[in-house]
Design an enzyme around this catalytic site. Sequence first.
Site, PDB file in Angstrom:
ATOM      1  N   LYS A 131       5.885   8.745   3.490  1.00  0.00           N
ATOM      2  CA  LYS A 131       7.177   8.000   4.196  1.00  0.00           C
ATOM      3  C   LYS A 131       8.017   9.427   4.309  1.00  0.00           C
ATOM      4  O   LYS A 131       9.075   9.385   5.292  1.00  0.00           O
ATOM      5  CB  LYS A 131       7.984   7.395   2.382  1.00  0.00           C
ATOM      6  CG  LYS A 131       6.793   6.144   2.874  1.00  0.00           C
ATOM      7  CD  LYS A 131       7.918   4.215   2.215  1.00  0.00           C
ATOM      8  CE  LYS A 131       6.938   3.371   2.778  1.00  0.00           C
ATOM      9  NZ  LYS A 131       7.146   1.984   2.134  1.00  0.00           N
ATOM     10  N   LYS A 213      -2.589   0.571   9.345  1.00  0.00           N
ATOM     11  CA  LYS A 213      -2.019  -0.445   8.656  1.00  0.00           C
ATOM     12  C   LYS A 213      -0.960  -1.399   9.354  1.00  0.00           C
ATOM     13  O   LYS A 213       0.064  -1.161   9.972  1.00  0.00           O
ATOM     14  CB  LYS A 213      -2.005  -0.138   7.039  1.00  0.00           C
ATOM     15  CG  LYS A 213      -1.538  -1.162   6.115  1.00  0.00           C
ATOM     16  CD  LYS A 213      -0.576  -0.719   4.368  1.00  0.00           C
ATOM     17  CE  LYS A 213       0.661  -0.380   4.719  1.00  0.00           C
ATOM     18  NZ  LYS A 213       1.064  -1.220   3.601  1.00  0.00           N
ATOM     19  N   LYS A 216       5.589  -3.645   7.669  1.00  0.00           N
ATOM     20  CA  LYS A 216       6.722  -5.056   8.395  1.00  0.00           C
ATOM     21  C   LYS A 216       7.658  -3.672   8.808  1.00  0.00           C
ATOM     22  O   LYS A 216       8.323  -4.012   9.975  1.00  0.00           O
ATOM     23  CB  LYS A 216       7.408  -5.093   7.520  1.00  0.00           C
ATOM     24  CG  LYS A 216       7.675  -4.541   6.181  1.00  0.00           C
ATOM     25  CD  LYS A 216       7.899  -5.011   4.604  1.00  0.00           C
ATOM     26  CE  LYS A 216       7.650  -4.634   3.531  1.00  0.00           C
ATOM     27  NZ  LYS A 216       7.987  -5.361   2.520  1.00  0.00           N
TER      28      LYS A 216
HETATM   29  P1  ATP Z   1       6.031  -0.533   4.455  1.00  0.00           P
HETATM   30  O1  ATP Z   1       5.665  -0.348   5.757  1.00  0.00           O
HETATM   31  O2  ATP Z   1       7.727  -0.463   4.256  1.00  0.00           O
HETATM   32  O3  ATP Z   1       5.767   0.211   3.678  1.00  0.00           O
HETATM   33  P2  ATP Z   1       4.095  -3.001   3.616  1.00  0.00           P
HETATM   34  O4  ATP Z   1       4.163  -3.619   4.760  1.00  0.00           O
HETATM   35  O5  ATP Z   1       3.357  -1.657   3.750  1.00  0.00           O
HETATM   36  O6  ATP Z   1       5.908  -2.181   3.343  1.00  0.00           O
HETATM   37  P3  ATP Z   1       4.559  -3.335   1.451  1.00  0.00           P
HETATM   38  O7  ATP Z   1       5.794  -4.506   0.625  1.00  0.00           O
HETATM   39  O8  ATP Z   1       4.251  -2.043   0.600  1.00  0.00           O
HETATM   40  O9  ATP Z   1       4.304  -3.656   2.614  1.00  0.00           O
HETATM   41  O10 ATP Z   1       3.200  -3.926   0.663  1.00  0.00           O
HETATM   42  C1  ATP Z   1       3.234  -5.309  -0.976  1.00  0.00           C
HETATM   43  C2  ATP Z   1       2.118  -5.805  -0.962  1.00  0.00           C
HETATM   44  O11 ATP Z   1       0.752  -6.158   0.457  1.00  0.00           O
HETATM   45  C3  ATP Z   1       1.298  -4.904  -1.318  1.00  0.00           C
HETATM   46  O12 ATP Z   1       0.599  -5.193  -2.576  1.00  0.00           O
HETATM   47  C4  ATP Z   1       0.070  -3.945  -0.509  1.00  0.00           C
HETATM   48  O13 ATP Z   1      -0.531  -3.270  -0.543  1.00  0.00           O
HETATM   49  C5  ATP Z   1       0.108  -5.591   0.369  1.00  0.00           C
HETATM   50  N1  ATP Z   1      -0.288  -5.306   1.229  1.00  0.00           N
HETATM   51  C6  ATP Z   1       1.359  -4.408   2.717  1.00  0.00           C
HETATM   52  N2  ATP Z   1       1.083  -4.173   3.710  1.00  0.00           N
HETATM   53  C7  ATP Z   1      -0.817  -4.714   4.031  1.00  0.00           C
HETATM   54  C8  ATP Z   1      -1.897  -4.798   4.562  1.00  0.00           C
HETATM   55  N3  ATP Z   1      -1.931  -4.501   6.110  1.00  0.00           N
HETATM   56  N4  ATP Z   1      -2.690  -4.557   4.456  1.00  0.00           N
HETATM   57  C9  ATP Z   1      -3.360  -5.734   3.130  1.00  0.00           C
HETATM   58  N5  ATP Z   1      -2.720  -5.567   2.171  1.00  0.00           N
HETATM   59  C10 ATP Z   1      -1.133  -5.339   2.258  1.00  0.00           C
END
Ligand code: ATP
Length: 347
Positions: A131, A213, A216
Amino acid sequence: MTETANQETAKNGTENQEIIKKRIFSGIQPSGELTLGSYMGAIRNWKALQDQYDCVYCIVDLHTITVRQNPADLRRRCMTQLAQYIACGLDPEKCILFIQSHVPEHAELSWILGCYTQFGELSRMTQFKQKSQRHADNINAGLFTYPVLMAADILLYQADLVPVGADQKQHVELCRDIATRFNNIYGNIFTIPEPFIPEVGARIMSLNRPEDKMSKSDPEGCVFLLDKPEDIKRKFKRAVTDSDGRILYNPAEKPGVSNLLAIYSAATGENMPDIIARFDGQGYGQLKSAVGDTVIEILKPIREETERLLKDKKYLEEIYKAGAERASKIARKTLLKTHKKLGFLPR
Ligand code: ATP
Ligand code: LTN
């Protein structure tokens, strides 16, 4: 159910027999729309666990301001996320649903735990490194101490289990280290939590950059829970695969195809050998459209229920207010316990 301990009184047969339910805590930032990744990695498990455990699920808005937010968007996303939690099957009667900033004990315990966390430990966090690269113009102290606030979230509720995707394992491990360090000095104050990571779906990858990964912050590579069927279809159709044409599960060499298979497996519950046997000899186009259709089916009721709930703001407000009240009772108890141990005078 009492809200001040992980206990409830069972009335089945033996009167007043105490059943100790283990506690679960987890949260998601309202930093954008929820994605298929957060659903498969986290929320699906939250739902599956809500009957056997005493569950506390949070919308972690304090974490979200580590990156600049537009206030009106943040307000709207918090409401939408609460509606989505419920639409995904989280039952406000069974679990506590609340908003982090409504329970000030999170920020208070975070300060205390920060004094028991080393600069070196925080510097090693992968999410901080990523980040701070992505937001190089705003590497603020909150971004650095983000995992301390997450530890406070978990430890305030004496959580036994923390259901998250694989990317959050390192943060839960740091939380364990902080709690153990604190307990070694002051006695058994905090329950040491375990991460709970699903076998399938723990790391859903981006559809257009399958080495990364699904996140969003990348709208074309990610499926949002509220995406329309035609958008989901298009995103899967354009999913990046490879040129050898064989349907095999091998994330290192065939990340795109393996990701499609993993999504299909997480969505249908079928095991990988059966899925591969079924699609063997078919083209990637067929696989993509089968995965897309399955995801559309899963997300349809969630989208419709979210839209319905969002029309009833009063109901959503009642849920988050009642949730904060219940959460506060548990959180206050833990915070006062730490104050006493630290030598703060009683209020
Ligand atoms: P950012 O892009 O802001 O880091 P994010 O899309 O990774 O956000 P988070 O809000 O950080 O989403 O994650 C919410 C939950 O979902 C956490 O428990 C995280 O481990 C899980 N998660 C997020 N993205 C994934 C993914 N691609 N696969 C599996 N689990 C995920
Ligand atoms: N850091 C997590 C969100 C989060 C969380 C928590 C998860 C904040 N507090 C407590 C589990 C338990 C993330 O970025 N996804």
